[in-house]
Design an enzyme around this catalytic site. Sequence first.
Site, PDB file in Angstrom:
ATOM      1  N   CYS A  24      29.033 -35.468 -11.154  1.00 42.47           N
ATOM      2  CA  CYS A  24      28.544 -34.227 -11.828  1.00 42.47           C
ATOM      3  C   CYS A  24      29.229 -33.130 -12.014  1.00 42.47           C
ATOM      4  O   CYS A  24      29.515 -32.199 -11.036  1.00 42.47           O
ATOM      5  CB  CYS A  24      27.109 -33.764 -11.116  1.00 42.47           C
ATOM      6  SG  CYS A  24      26.043 -32.782 -11.790  1.00 42.47           S
TER       7      CYS A  24
ATOM      8  N   CYS B 185      27.324 -29.843 -11.699  1.00 42.36           N
ATOM      9  CA  CYS B 185      26.940 -29.485 -10.051  1.00 42.36           C
ATOM     10  C   CYS B 185      28.330 -28.693  -9.399  1.00 42.36           C
ATOM     11  O   CYS B 185      27.963 -27.931  -8.614  1.00 42.36           O
ATOM     12  CB  CYS B 185      26.459 -30.898  -9.553  1.00 42.36           C
ATOM     13  SG  CYS B 185      25.033 -31.565 -10.344  1.00 42.36           S
ATOM     14  N   ASP B 186      29.332 -29.446  -9.560  1.00 49.37           N
ATOM     15  CA  ASP B 186      30.448 -29.316  -8.947  1.00 49.37           C
ATOM     16  C   ASP B 186      31.575 -28.484  -9.390  1.00 49.37           C
ATOM     17  O   ASP B 186      32.535 -28.159  -8.663  1.00 49.37           O
ATOM     18  CB  ASP B 186      30.841 -30.327  -7.882  1.00 49.37           C
ATOM     19  CG  ASP B 186      29.979 -31.302  -7.314  1.00 49.37           C
ATOM     20  OD1 ASP B 186      28.965 -30.509  -6.826  1.00 49.37           O
ATOM     21  OD2 ASP B 186      29.840 -32.613  -7.439  1.00 49.37           O
TER      22      ASP B 186
END
Length: 307
Positions: A135, A138-139
């Site tokens: 992701c 997300c990261d």
Amino acid sequence: MKINEDYKIVIIGAGTAGLSAAIYAQRAGQDIIILDGKGYGGQIGSTDRVENYPGIASVSGFDFATGLYEQAKSLGAKIKFSAVKSVEPTDTGFDVVTDRVIYKTAAVIIATGLEKRKLNLDKEEILTGKGVSYCATCDGAFYKGKNVAVVGGGNTALEDALFLSEYCTNVYLVHRRDEYRGEQTYIDEIANRDNIIQLKSYIPVEIEGTDRVEGFKVKNLKDDSVKTLDVSGVFAAVGQVPSNDIFKGLVELDSAGYVVAGEDCLTSTKGIFVAGDCRTKEVRQLVTAAADGAVAGIAAAKYVRNR
């Protein structure tokens, strides 16, 4: 001991398809509950931007998913963040079993979506969360000023590469074919980003590192040469697989694990419907997931009324 709760319709999955099904079934006057062990939003919830949904020029995936979630709740839909362990036929319908509760229902809508496909490399599992990610939105911020690699050639991989290029020094885009499968708009954008290094006809070979990702070996399919990329992160975007294992023997699945159903969203089992990316279909887009949800929600409500 498990407790029992009764609902007319149980929806398994709180992504776009499941939430859309909830909106339509709830508006049809049915008492429903949505179950999802991972939270609401599904894949779209972690998408940086959505620009292909009719009527909405641009919106973050999180905002889109939250809008659906709040709309379903405002109509009276109940949502529990519990993982479903099994679905068992009964004389009156189905038991949908979680760790603590058995939900007794007349109809079930399967809307479990897809899971990220792994690269199947050594160290991938132990380095997940330590440089290996599925992701980018997300990261990605953790890799500001660092080099990363993205593996894949579809829209998700192209979007991830573009997103990461805003944070990272260099983004290596690794794809096994000569041509990408994603939309031309993304391909054109990538060509204009100086810090996206395209490695076509390359496959991943090895993730290096012990406690963190320290490098990434890739092989050229044309001459078998191997190079090591100096990266701190590896983002896998090589497709998705259905999450339908618990439904084996309950409904018909195809050889890839998708629930067999047409545009009417009817499965091989009376009283069970399916919506979204987890069913057999040609086009898997946000708009088709929402459409499936509407069809399945209306069909399930009609089935319950006519019982």
